[in-house]
Design an enzyme around this catalytic site. Structure first.
Site, short mmCIF file in Angstrom:
data_model
loop_
_atom_site.label_atom_id
_atom_site.label_comp_id
_atom_site.label_asym_id
_atom_site.label_seq_id
_atom_site.Cartn_x
_atom_site.Cartn_y
_atom_site.Cartn_z
N ASP A 70 96.26 -30.55 -8.56
CA ASP A 70 96.93 -30.97 -9.80
C ASP A 70 96.53 -30.08 -10.97
OD1 ASP A 70 98.51 -32.51 -11.42
OD2 ASP A 70 97.10 -34.18 -11.57
N HIS A 71 97.49 -29.79 -11.79
CA HIS A 71 97.24 -28.98 -13.00
C HIS A 71 96.47 -27.70 -12.70
CE1 HIS A 71 98.98 -30.97 -16.46
NE2 HIS A 71 98.84 -32.09 -15.76
N HIS A 122 103.43 -37.73 -15.65
CA HIS A 122 101.98 -37.56 -15.68
C HIS A 122 101.33 -38.58 -16.61
CE1 HIS A 122 101.70 -33.12 -14.18
NE2 HIS A 122 102.58 -33.83 -13.49
N LYS A 138 95.60 -41.15 -22.06
CA LYS A 138 95.00 -41.52 -20.78
C LYS A 138 94.52 -42.98 -20.77
CE LYS A 138 95.15 -37.18 -19.47
NZ LYS A 138 95.84 -36.66 -18.30
N GLU A 158 105.44 -28.40 -7.78
CA GLU A 158 105.74 -29.11 -9.02
C GLU A 158 105.38 -28.22 -10.21
OE1 GLU A 158 104.48 -33.21 -9.48
OE2 GLU A 158 103.93 -32.83 -11.56
#
Ligand code: ZN
Length: 493
Positions: free
Chosen positions: A164-165, A343, A311, A269
């Site tokens: 991810d990221h 996200h 978050k 992605e």
């Protein structure tokens, strides 16, 4: 006790442990494998000829060669070879998928209990490089934790592993070499954040539109279904080019170099969500269209939506505007045939129904921080004094931790834990400022050491989570299910 699950002949009267019944599996070439808890620790037990392929203590039981195999990296590798359902597969192209980052490596059971009730495919191994750095973990450990969780729970429907990221080519290579099945490329370092503040004149000075771009985008309407049209004028097209062209080139480069010819199937992605301004629907259209022109096969795009996706707390912003833009973003994704990825999806309860509805039930939502928060809530419940200690440490460390995450936490609104009743401590986790305080401090709480080189909290926390693993699984199941229920509710009504 003699247990006959899958014909398992293991004689438990000669071996003191607690069996995980759903983990009993037969090996193709004969023999059995299962997981059990012994002296407070989980292990794999393999019976038969394959036992020799695992590291651990070898012994005999019921006339079979057996091994008591610790949950180490070498054994996880062998497990994935013997039981393919414990290895990740590309799940992002399924209609519904859900990212369940597990920073602690112990959330798998609760995650799977939640997922059991839905048809969404879980991405059980999902961490960003920032999360790896802050928790001092490796992708090997993240993947291994998922494999063990799947085997113990008897979950065989397939799960994904998301690098991810990722920002750098070597990070992409690292994840791919381990068999990760999703690469989420974070293009934020190639996105210009200064363009929105430019005047029309400044933008015109900085960007001369090519004839090709003009022909492709100007003086027309792009019909993307549901009565939704996208149109560009010279100024808005220039801004698309200025903001995103480097990111588009970078994504195309990474795709060609690492993914298009990969032997195992990989979902790609593209994330443009970590920017200063929301991604306008026309910008989303532009990015997707340019990537497809360059033959990039996109499985998902993560735009930055309007409002605040902070978050571990609910959405903050204009829900009506979110609805309007979600409708267009989802239509663009449908038009091009990839999935919309959302996200920072932890706890965004007020917009889940809208996401479910406008994506028509084709979504990918990522969560991670919320599972960490549930783990800390369990600490508050099980050992109030340890929780107070951690909480006060997090307060003292707040400024340092706030450098890593964009939050609007007001620590003056958090009640004094020394003046609170033990029973009220878990209630702190329904207060946004307290949630964010604990959320952004996870790396420090998990890895800080005292002057003698001993962990301040890590060992005590893990011991308590091990002791309360059923409680953690129950709380997680409940909390993650609430996310999924609302997403499905929006789609089905
Ligand atoms: Zn993101």
């Amino acid at each position: 006790m003699k247990n006959n699950m899958n014909g398992l002949p293991f004689d438990f009267s000669k071996y003191d442990c607690r069996l995980y019944p759903a983990s009993v599996n037969r090996l193709n070439e004969g023999g059995w494998a299962f997981m059990a808890e012994k002296n407070g620790e989980d292990m794999l037990i393999v019976m038969g000829t394959k036992a020799g392929e695992y590291e651990g203590r070898h012994f005999e039981n019921a006339g079979f060669d057996c091994v008591e195999a610790p949950l180490c990296a070498a054994n996880a590798k062998t497990l994935r070879r013997h039981f393919p359902f414990t290895a990740p597969v590309p799940v992002l192209r399924k209609d519904r998928s859900f990212g369940l980052g597990d920073r602690l490596g112990i959330a798998g059971e609760g995650h799977l209990q939640a997922i059991d009730e839905f048809d969404a495919y879980p991405v059980l191994a999902q961490q960003s490089i920032r999360e790896l750095d802050l928790t001092q973990r490796s992708y090997e450990e993240v993947l291994d934790a998922a494999s063990w969780a799947v085997f113990r729970h008897g979950y065989k429907r397939g799960f994904g592993a998301d690098g991810d990221h990722l920002k750098k080519p070597e990070e992409v290579e690292y994840a791919l070499n381990l068999g990760f099945t999703i690469i989420t490329l974070d293009c934020s370092e190639h996105i210009r954040n200064d363009v929105n503040d430019m005047s029309e004149e400044q933008a015109a000075n900085e960007c001369i539109l090519s004839d090709e771009l003009k022909q492709c985008y100007l003086w027309k309407q792009f019909v993307i279904g549901d009565g939704i049209n996208i149109a560009f004028n010279e100024d808005s097209l220039r801004r698309c080019v200025l903001i995103y062209s480097k990111a588009i080139e970078y994504a195309a480069y990474i795709f060609k170099k690492y993914i298009s010819e990969k032997t195992h199937q990989v979902d790609f992605e593209v994330s443009v969500d970590e920017t200063s301004a929301p991604t306008l629907p026309m910008q989303h259209y532009f990015v997707a269209n340019e990537l497809i022109k360059r033959n990039v096969k996109i499985t998902a795009i993560a735009p930055r939506f309007c409002g605040e996706f902070q978050k571990g707390v609910d959405y903050a912003g204009d829900v009506n505007r979110f609805d309007d833009e979600m409708k267009v973003h989802a239509a663009i994704a449908r038009h091009f045939g990839y999935k919309l990825s959302i996200h920072s999806g932890s706890d965004k309860f007020s917009v889940f129904p809208s996401i479910g509805k406008y994506t028509g039930g084709r979504f990918h939502v990522k969560t991670a921080g919320t599972s960490w928060l549930v783990a800390m809530q369990v600490i508050a419940e099980a050992d109030p004094n340890l929780y107070r200690e951690v909480h006060k440490y997090a307060l003292a460390n707040f400024k340092e931790a706030a450098k890593y995450y964009h939050v609007t936490t007001d620590i003056s609104k958090i009640p004094d834990v020394d003046k609170m009743d033990d029973n009220d401590l878990p209630g702190l986790f329904s207060q946004n400022d307290a949630r964010q305080l604990i959320h952004i401090n996870y790396g420090f709480i998990l890895t800080d050491k005292d002057d003698n080189g001993n962990f301040l909290f890590r060992d005590r926390l893990y011991a308590l989570w091990q002791k309360n693993k059923e409680l953690y699984a129950n709380r997680l199941k409940e909390h993650i299910s609430r996310h999924l229920e609302l997403l499905y509710m929006g789609w089905r009504t």
